[in-house]
Design a protein around this motif. Structure first.
Motif, PDB file in Angstrom:
ATOM      1  N   GLY A   1       0.820  -1.209   0.000  1.00  0.00           N
ATOM      2  CA  GLY A   1       0.000   0.000   0.000  1.00  0.00           C
ATOM      3  C   GLY A   1       0.846   1.247   0.000  1.00  0.00           C
ATOM      4  O   GLY A   1       0.588   2.195  -0.754  1.00  0.00           O
ATOM      5  N   ALA A   2       1.901   1.249   0.831  1.00  0.00           N
ATOM      6  CA  ALA A   2       2.763   2.418   0.907  1.00  0.00           C
ATOM      7  C   ALA A   2       3.444   2.655  -0.436  1.00  0.00           C
ATOM      8  O   ALA A   2       3.560   3.798  -0.901  1.00  0.00           O
ATOM      9  CB  ALA A   2       3.807   2.221   2.001  1.00  0.00           C
ATOM     10  N   LEU A   3       3.861   1.563  -1.093  1.00  0.00           N
ATOM     11  CA  LEU A   3       4.523   1.705  -2.391  1.00  0.00           C
ATOM     12  C   LEU A   3       3.568   2.291  -3.419  1.00  0.00           C
ATOM     13  O   LEU A   3       3.917   3.208  -4.179  1.00  0.00           O
ATOM     14  CB  LEU A   3       5.038   0.346  -2.865  1.00  0.00           C
ATOM     15  N   VAL A   4       2.311   1.771  -3.441  1.00  0.00           N
ATOM     16  CA  VAL A   4       1.314   2.264  -4.399  1.00  0.00           C
ATOM     17  C   VAL A   4       1.032   3.743  -4.134  1.00  0.00           C
ATOM     18  O   VAL A   4       1.006   4.561  -5.054  1.00  0.00           O
ATOM     19  CB  VAL A   4       0.026   1.411  -4.302  1.00  0.00           C
ATOM     20  N   ALA A   5       0.840   4.088  -2.834  1.00  0.00           N
ATOM     21  CA  ALA A   5       0.552   5.485  -2.486  1.00  0.00           C
ATOM     22  C   ALA A   5       1.719   6.376  -2.910  1.00  0.00           C
ATOM     23  O   ALA A   5       1.522   7.464  -3.466  1.00  0.00           O
ATOM     24  CB  ALA A   5       0.311   5.601  -0.982  1.00  0.00           C
TER      25      ALA A   5
ATOM     26  N   ALA B   1       3.844   5.843  -5.305  1.00  0.00           N
ATOM     27  CA  ALA B   1       3.841   5.976  -6.762  1.00  0.00           C
ATOM     28  C   ALA B   1       2.789   6.982  -7.203  1.00  0.00           C
ATOM     29  O   ALA B   1       3.021   7.811  -8.093  1.00  0.00           O
ATOM     30  CB  ALA B   1       3.584   4.610  -7.402  1.00  0.00           C
ATOM     31  N   GLY B   2       1.606   6.920  -6.551  1.00  0.00           N
ATOM     32  CA  GLY B   2       0.535   7.860  -6.898  1.00  0.00           C
ATOM     33  C   GLY B   2       0.953   9.290  -6.636  1.00  0.00           C
ATOM     34  O   GLY B   2       0.797  10.165  -7.497  1.00  0.00           O
ATOM     35  N   ILE B   3       1.554   9.540  -5.475  1.00  0.00           N
ATOM     36  CA  ILE B   3       1.996  10.900  -5.144  1.00  0.00           C
ATOM     37  C   ILE B   3       3.063  11.342  -6.137  1.00  0.00           C
ATOM     38  O   ILE B   3       3.063  12.473  -6.624  1.00  0.00           O
ATOM     39  CB  ILE B   3       2.514  10.940  -3.687  1.00  0.00           C
ATOM     40  N   GLY B   4       3.959  10.413  -6.448  1.00  0.00           N
ATOM     41  CA  GLY B   4       5.004  10.736  -7.417  1.00  0.00           C
ATOM     42  C   GLY B   4       4.402  11.155  -8.744  1.00  0.00           C
ATOM     43  O   GLY B   4       4.822  12.140  -9.351  1.00  0.00           O
TER      44      GLY B   4
ATOM     45  N   GLN C   1       0.009  18.431 -10.933  1.00  0.00           N
ATOM     46  CA  GLN C   1      -1.355  18.673 -10.470  1.00  0.00           C
ATOM     47  C   GLN C   1      -1.407  19.145  -9.024  1.00  0.00           C
ATOM     48  O   GLN C   1      -2.427  19.624  -8.560  1.00  0.00           O
ATOM     49  CB  GLN C   1      -2.173  17.382 -10.617  1.00  0.00           C
ATOM     50  N   LEU C   2      -0.276  18.961  -8.321  1.00  0.00           N
ATOM     51  CA  LEU C   2      -0.258  19.272  -6.901  1.00  0.00           C
ATOM     52  C   LEU C   2       0.154  20.720  -6.658  1.00  0.00           C
ATOM     53  O   LEU C   2      -0.174  21.298  -5.619  1.00  0.00           O
ATOM     54  CB  LEU C   2       0.730  18.327  -6.207  1.00  0.00           C
TER      55      LEU C   2
END
Lengths: 475, 367
Positions: free
Chosen positions: A44-48, A50-53, A60-61
């Motif tokens: 989950g941490a890896l996916v999150a 990647a999403g933030i990256g 967009q941020l």
């Protein structure tokens, strides 16, 4: 003949650490369900991440209030919202000011706890000891235990002391130590008070603490305290000057007294001031060790000479406050050092990915680690040697460096040549000044350490005065 | 307008970080400069010399442990040599070698302590001290292995030593000897070339060779002033005449020289122990003497080169089992008497470093 082999570890140190301390081996030791949960969490941490990256890369941020890379965004959005609601402009000013103040206080407080632990633990490691390891994991809660102990202790006031003036200094010394954190830029828009005279403010605040020190030393009615206070005052007065001159060199390059501008200049030119002004960085570091009473310049509270210097008579939490402020000042110098000389929150473009305040914190603690290292290694100067070092060495060389920088900064701004040529040339010129100038100056004032270190004469003879003279003549 | 400084009195000690025990300096200071200095001793006086007159010679050996508690072996050796000469007791050869080994180990341990505290007095945050403690710890382990005690060893006996070292002693000693030179180099690299340490100790606390002899300075303090006087060379006892070693002497007579002399002596001690281990014969480790030894009436002054210098025992016998007079010539007390010469007229930090370089042990001063 077994003991020699038995005592040595069977495996090399690096492998031992990997086998016994790595997260992987810890995870392998866990039960099956826990391992499953851990794996899911990691995934989950890896996916999150990647999403933030992805969000960061696509931009967009940028500028949103939840863009946590720069907490200044949230403040700006809050101000805009209050304006749209028609609320008086003083309200967001007061609210953010209060929140920021609390944030800085708690940040510094937390850092103090980490700083105390890190210093004790690191010095123990330097000194082949274990260090605090009983209270909490790795002894992490030791500073809290120390604080509780200090709070419980009775605060003694000596009979001969001036009651009011003895009461005030622990409070007075705390104020400048906290005010100093005001102008530190944590991220491009994130600064508690981004003053346009930030450098002047920093110098001014840093010299306020000496008042409290002198009050403490004088009101204690103790010779050790008075000696310590006199030494500290003499040191502060001397070392304000080299600090100011070395900061002036930075201001000449950046053309601004604002700390965020200084960081922005370093980020824009992709060069850290420590590369551009090595002698200035050394001056700042050395002079700050004198200002904040740390080895090799801790003569204000030289333990082996004047017991504890100006706070000899303080006990309980009052002594604790002095010690905390001292440590807080070391961290503040770390933050200033990273702002002025290590590029602040910038890290060659990586600040787009990593929050600036994390970079800033890492750099601060890097400088702090340097202070701890110095403390674990070096003996202490004598007061007159320290004064001579400031007035005969640091100040003249800083002024010469200032002359260099005055020319270089004009070339950088006005020559129209590409930055790599002008700034590169400045780097070479300043490095030459540092390495050649320091040598030449040391020769000129007659300093030659190599001749001072002479080993003893080895002899087989025996005798009295005449033998001594013969041996000396023969060597 | 001129300002007049008013001198003031500063009491350094009896509790102070750099007095190395309960010892007091009453200093008259003018600003940071010392104008006058009194040394006040006696806080640790235990009346050792008087107590000794009521006990047998063997019972007196444990007292000497407590005199110079950082060099118990050397003190044991001194009193045993004195009484043996008085009573005419022969010592087996193996015991003499064991005595040399343990006295030199004690010298390394004591010099480690002396140099470590000197650098701490100069302001280092205990790091050099703890580096040298690492080796001292191993030496104390060796002592514990042999005689069960670490500081107050009570190991030497009249006519030999109390115990033969256990079998595991020799490999452990060999391991220590093998690593010791590298450890001393490591320690030296931290301090010897440090410019701050040089600035603090060079030309500080200078004692000329003539002053040192006139003040009857002994030990590393005397040799630091350039006088090559080492009892192990000048008046060899035990088996020191069979050992091949050199005596370091200083060039300037300052604090740095005294520091360096101690450091070099540590290296030489390692060499001496290596030779002793190679030469040591088999045989008994002590001769049997009567429990209540009655030396013939007479007097003797036995002296050894302790870590702090000439350590003398003046023993008078009246033919009874207890000595008639038992006097310890303590090197620390005599060395301390020159502090005033070094400290008056210099600043407080220099005086602290000069005091540290004399390597006093308060138990030795007060007895």
């Amino acid at each position: 003949m077994s003991s020699a082999a038995d005592r040595r570890p069977a495996t090399p140190m690096a492998r031992q650490i990997l086998e016994h301390h790595s997260l992987l081996s810890r995870a392998r030791a866990l039960p099956g369900e826990a391992r499953f949960v851990l794996a899911v969490l990691t995934l989950g941490a890896l996916v999150a991440g990647a999403g933030i990256g992805f969000l960061v890369v696509t931009g967009q941020l940028d500028g949103r209030w939840y863009d946590l890379r720069d907490l200044g965004n949230a403040t700006a959005h809050f101000r805009g919202w209050t304006q749209r609601q028609g609320i008086h402009s003083a309200v967001p000013y007061l609210v953010t000011g209060l929140l920021g103040g609390i944030a800085i206080l708690s940040l510094v407080g937390g850092w103090l706890v980490i700083g105390v632990w890190a210093e004790r633990r690191l010095i123990a490691k330097f000194q082949i000891r274990q260090g605090p390891n009983r209270v909490g994991p790795f002894g992490l809660l030791q500073p809290l235990a120390d604080a509780v102990k200090l709070l419980q202790k009775e605060v003694l006031i000596p009979i001969g002391a001036d009651k009011l003036l003895f009461f005030l200094p622990p409070i007075l010394i705390f104020i400048p130590a906290m005010l100093g954190w005001g102008p530190v830029p944590w991220a491009p828009k994130m600064s508690y008070a981004d003053l346009n005279v930030g450098v002047v403010y920093t110098i001014a605040i840093s010299s306020l603490g000496v008042l409290a020190v002198f009050l403490a030393g004088w009101s204690s009615n103790n010779h050790y305290a008075l000696l310590g206070a006199m030494r500290t005052v003499a040191m502060m007065v001397s070392y304000e000057i080299p600090i100011s001159i070395s900061l002036l060199a930075i201001v000449l390059f950046t053309g601004s007294l604002q700390l965020s501008d200084i960081v922005a200049w370093q980020a824009q030119h992709n060069v850290w001031m420590i590369v551009l002004l090595p002698f200035g960085a050394f001056t700042f570091l050395f002079a700050s060790t004198a200002e904040i009473n740390r080895t090799p310049n801790d003569i204000g509270e030289a333990e082996s000479e004047i017991v504890a210097g100006f706070h000899t008579e303080y006990s309980g939490m009052k002594a604790g406050l002095f010690l905390a402020v001292e440590l807080g000042n070391a961290l503040l110098v770390g933050a200033m050092m990273s702002t002025f000389f290590f590029g602040g929150y910038s890290l060659f473009g990586l600040e787009r990915w990593i929050p600036g305040y994390l970079i800033m914190g890492a750099k601060t603690f890097l400088v702090y680690f340097g202070f701890v290292w110095l403390r674990a290694t070096l003996p202490r100067f004598r007061l007159d040697q320290l004064m001579a070092f400031a007035w005969k060495f640091l100040i003249p060389l800083s002024i010469i460096q200032l002359l260099f920088v005055a020319v270089e900064s004009m070339v950088v701004v006005q020559s129209g040549l590409p930055g790599i040529v002008t700034i590169g040339g400045s780097i070479i010129a300043n490095a030459a000044l540092t390495f050649v100038g320091v040598r030449a100056w040391a020769n000129a004032i007659g300093y030659s350490p190599k001749e001072m270190a002479s080993p003893p004469i080895m002899t087989n003879g025996v005798g009295g005065l005449r033998a001594a003279e013969q041996i000396r003549a023969a060597s | 307008m001129t300002t007049v400084n008013e001198p003031y009195v500063l009491n350094i000690g009896p509790q102070h970080p750099s007095t190395h025990g309960v010892f007091r300096l009453r200093v008259v200071m003018d600003g940071e400069v010392i104008r006058d200095l009194d040394m006040i001793v006696g806080y640790l006086h235990r009346s050792m010399e008087k107590l000794a007159e009521e006990r047998t010679y063997t019972q007196n050996i444990p007292f000497t442990d407590r005199a110079d508690y950082l060099a118990a072996m050397s003190n044991n050796l001194g009193v045993c040599l004195a009484v043996e000469r008085l009573a005419g007791v022969e010592v087996p050869e193996r015991a003499s070698y064991l005595r040399v080994i343990f006295a030199e180990l004690q010298r390394i341990a004591s010099h480690a302590m002396a140099n470590g505290t000197l650098v701490s007095d100069a302001g280092a945050w205990q790091t050099p001290l703890l580096y040298m403690f690492r080796e001292r710890e191993k030496i104390l382990d060796l002592f514990e292995m042999t005689c069960g005690a670490r500081l107050t060893t009570n190991y030497m006996r009249i006519g030999g030593v109390a115990f033969d070292p256990p079998p595991e002693f020799w490999p452990a000693l060999q391991e220590l000897l093998d690593e010791m030179p590298a450890r001393i180099d490591e320690y030296a690299s931290l301090v010897v070339d440090s410019e701050i340490f040089l600035a603090r100790t060079r030309n500080v606390g200078v004692i000329s060779a003539a002053d040192a002899i006139n003040g009857s300075l002994v030990g590393p303090a005397l040799r630091g002033s350039g006088v090559p006087w080492d009892l192990r060379k000048a008046e060899p006892y035990c088996v020191y005449d069979r050992m091949n070693f050199e005596v370091p002497v200083g060039r300037h007579g300052d604090v740095y020289d005294r520091f360096m002399v101690r450091l070099e002596e540590t290296r030489q001690s390692v060499e001496i122990i290596k030779q002793a281990v190679a030469q040591i014969p088999d045989g008994p480790h002590k001769t049997d003497i009567p429990l209540a030894l009655r030396p013939p009436p007479g007097e003797v002054y036995g002296r050894v080169e302790g870590p702090r210098g000439e350590l003398g025992f003046y023993v008078v016998s009246d033919g009874t089992p207890a000595p008639y007079r038992f006097h310890i010539r303590a090197p620390s007390l005599i060395n301390l008497s020159l502090l005033r010469e070094m400290a008056v007229g210099v600043s407080l930090p220099d005086a602290v470093v000069a005091l540290g370089s004399l390597d006093i042990v308060v138990g030795d001063i007060d007895r």
